[in-house]
Design a protein around this motif. Structure first.
Motif, PDB file in Angstrom:
ATOM      1  N   GLU A  28      65.258 -16.869  -4.445  1.00 44.59           N
ATOM      2  CA  GLU A  28      65.236 -16.004  -3.125  1.00 44.59           C
ATOM      3  C   GLU A  28      66.133 -14.941  -3.265  1.00 44.59           C
ATOM      4  O   GLU A  28      65.787 -13.707  -2.605  1.00 44.59           O
ATOM      5  N   LEU A  40      59.303 -14.019  -0.953  1.00 44.20           N
ATOM      6  CA  LEU A  40      60.368 -14.572  -0.138  1.00 44.20           C
ATOM      7  C   LEU A  40      59.830 -15.725   0.916  1.00 44.20           C
ATOM      8  O   LEU A  40      60.518 -16.618   1.370  1.00 44.20           O
ATOM      9  N   THR A  44      60.956 -19.537   1.089  1.00 47.27           N
ATOM     10  CA  THR A  44      61.705 -19.948   2.299  1.00 47.27           C
ATOM     11  C   THR A  44      61.165 -21.020   3.033  1.00 47.27           C
ATOM     12  O   THR A  44      61.648 -22.402   3.187  1.00 47.27           O
ATOM     13  N   LYS A  47      62.091 -23.977   0.687  1.00 40.73           N
ATOM     14  CA  LYS A  47      63.674 -24.265   0.726  1.00 40.73           C
ATOM     15  C   LYS A  47      63.638 -25.123   2.219  1.00 40.73           C
ATOM     16  O   LYS A  47      64.579 -26.064   2.450  1.00 40.73           O
ATOM     17  N   ASN A 110      73.336 -14.899  -0.648  1.00 39.35           N
ATOM     18  CA  ASN A 110      72.129 -14.360  -0.128  1.00 39.35           C
ATOM     19  C   ASN A 110      72.177 -13.860   1.143  1.00 39.35           C
ATOM     20  O   ASN A 110      71.440 -12.950   1.559  1.00 39.35           O
TER      21      ASN A 110
END
Length: 156
Positions: A28, A40, A44, A47, A110
């Motif tokens: 990321e 990304l 995401t 994640k 991040n």
């Protein structure tokens, strides 16, 4: 003993997924730095899936701890596990906790990158609008906003 074995299994799954999460957070960061929105988005989604699994297992771990005699009102689970004297379970708990803290630190980094990108986008937007040389004030949320000659600050 079934609760202990279940807790060990849940902790091992946590460790495995926290390791994956660490890799995703590193990915990321790379995608944020290169502004790769497609990459990304994929990161995401993965994640979020892992975080959902970890949250679900957290509920199951609490149930297993309660079955072992843990009272949630009387301290931290880590203290209870250490007091139980089960070295392998204690080591799994510590390992999972350390990996979680590492993921939290990576996520904070991040988050700072996202904040910097938002500031940069705000400055670019001001330049495009032609109001980059104007005075700035802080709003109620602590965000700086440009004041144009059309903005009324006060009236008599």
């Amino acid at each position: 003993m079934a609760a202990i074995d279940e807790l060990k299994s849940l902790l091992q799954q946590d460790i495995q997924q926290l390791e994956q999460l660490g890799g995703l957070l590193a990915s990321e960061k790379k995608h944020l730095k290169s502004s790769n929105m497609d990459g990304l988005q994929v990161v995401t989604q993965e994640k979020n899936r892992i975080l959902s699994d970890i949250r679900e297992r957290a509920k199951r771990k609490i149930h297993a701890l309660v079955n072992m005699g843990f009272n949630p009102r009387q301290g931290q689970p880590s203290t209870f596990i250490r007091a139980a004297g089960l070295a392998d379970l204690t080591q799994l708990w510590i390992d999972a906790e350390n990996r979680l803290k590492a993921c939290q630190r990576m996520n904070q980094v991040n988050g700072r990158i996202v904040g910097n990108l938002q500031q940069r986008l705000g400055r670019l937007t001001e330049i495009f609008r032609g109001c980059s040389e104007q005075a700035k004030l802080y709003g109620a949320q602590g965000q700086s906003t440009a004041v144009s000659h059309k903005t009324v600050l006060a009236s008599a």
